[in-house]
Design a protein around this motif. Structure first.
Motif, short mmCIF file in Angstrom:
data_model
loop_
_atom_site.label_atom_id
_atom_site.label_comp_id
_atom_site.label_asym_id
_atom_site.label_seq_id
_atom_site.Cartn_x
_atom_site.Cartn_y
_atom_site.Cartn_z
N MET A 1 0.82 -1.21 0.00
CA MET A 1 0.00 0.00 0.00
C MET A 1 0.86 1.26 0.00
N ARG A 2 1.98 1.24 0.69
CA ARG A 2 2.88 2.39 0.65
C ARG A 2 3.39 2.61 -0.78
N LEU A 3 3.71 1.53 -1.47
CA LEU A 3 4.15 1.62 -2.86
C LEU A 3 3.03 2.17 -3.74
N PHE B 1 -0.69 8.13 -5.90
CA PHE B 1 -1.06 9.42 -5.30
C PHE B 1 0.03 10.48 -5.47
N ASN B 2 1.29 10.10 -5.42
CA ASN B 2 2.35 11.10 -5.50
C ASN B 2 2.99 11.23 -6.88
N ARG B 3 3.14 10.12 -7.59
CA ARG B 3 3.72 10.20 -8.94
C ARG B 3 2.65 10.28 -10.02
N HIS B 4 1.40 10.15 -9.61
CA HIS B 4 0.25 10.24 -10.52
C HIS B 4 0.36 9.22 -11.66
N ASP C 1 -0.02 19.28 -9.18
CA ASP C 1 1.06 19.18 -8.19
C ASP C 1 0.61 18.45 -6.92
N ALA C 2 -0.53 17.76 -6.98
CA ALA C 2 -1.08 17.08 -5.80
C ALA C 2 -0.05 16.14 -5.19
N ALA C 3 0.13 16.27 -3.88
CA ALA C 3 1.06 15.42 -3.14
C ALA C 3 0.35 14.92 -1.89
N TYR C 4 0.56 13.64 -1.60
CA TYR C 4 -0.11 12.98 -0.49
C TYR C 4 0.91 12.58 0.56
N THR C 5 0.61 12.89 1.81
CA THR C 5 1.44 12.47 2.94
C THR C 5 0.65 11.46 3.75
N GLY D 1 -4.39 10.27 5.57
CA GLY D 1 -3.31 11.16 5.15
C GLY D 1 -3.81 12.54 4.80
N THR D 2 -2.90 13.32 4.22
CA THR D 2 -3.17 14.71 3.89
C THR D 2 -2.76 14.99 2.45
N TRP D 3 -3.65 15.61 1.70
CA TRP D 3 -3.34 16.09 0.35
C TRP D 3 -2.96 17.56 0.42
N ARG D 4 -2.00 17.95 -0.40
CA ARG D 4 -1.64 19.36 -0.61
C ARG D 4 -1.56 19.55 -2.11
#
Length: 136
Positions: free
Chosen positions: A10-12, A18-21, A63-67, A82-85
Motif C-alpha cells: 500500500m505504501r508503494l 497518489f504522488n507520482r500520478h 502538483d497534488a502530493a499525499y502524505t 493522510g493529507t493532500w496538498r
C-alpha cells in the motif's frame, strides 16, 4: 498476505499513484471490478471509472502530493489516513481553476480480495477543500 507485506504494498501504491500520478499499473493494486464509494454520495464501479476520476483529479491538481499519516490492517481490511496538498489549476467539481493552494485530509478504508483492493470507502474533508478553493 501478511500485514507487513500488505502495508509495504500500500505504501508503494500511494507513492506510485497518489504522488507520482502514475495510473498505468493500477491493475497491480485494484481489482478490475472495484467498487469505490466516495463520501457516501457516489460509487465508482470498475477500474476504468476509478482511473478516469483520478485522471480528472490530477488534471485539476497537477502538483497534488499525499502524505501518509497512519496505516493499519485487520483481516481483509485496511485503513490509511493522510493529507493532500495541491494547487487547483484546472476545473474540478464545477469549480473553475482558481490557482489556489489547498490542504485537506482523507481517510480510506479498503477491503482486499487477495492482494488487490476490491472495495473502498473514501472520506475526505470536502468542506475545507471547497472553502479553500472559494467554492463555499
Amino acid at each position: 498476505m501478511s500485514e507487513d507485506r500488505r502495508a509495504a504494498q500500500m505504501r508503494l501504491y500511494l507513492d506510485e499513484v497518489f504522488n507520482r500520478h502514475d495510473l498505468s499499473r493500477l491493475d497491480q493494486y485494484l481489482a478490475e471490478d472495484l467498487a469505490s464509494h466516495w463520501l457516501g454520495d457516489q460509487t465508482l464501479h470498475g477500474l476504468p471509472a476509478w482511473k478516469d476520476a483520478m485522471a480528472g483529479f490530477f488534471a485539476a491538481f497537477p502538483d497534488a502530493a499525499y502524505t501518509l499519516d497512519d496505516i493499519f490492517f485487520a483481516g481483509d481490511k485496511g485503513v490509511w489516513r493522510g493529507t493532500w496538498r495541491a494547487t487547483q489549476t484546472g476545473a474540478w467539481e464545477g469549480i473553475a481553476p482558481t490557482g489556489r493552494k489547498a490542504t485537506w485530509t482523507v481517510m480510506i478504508m479498503g477491503r482486499f480480495a487477495g492482494d488487490r483492493i476490491a472495495e473502498d470507502w473514501v472520506e475526505y474533508d470536502r468542506y475545507n477543500l471547497l472553502r479553500q478553493l472559494g467554492g463555499v
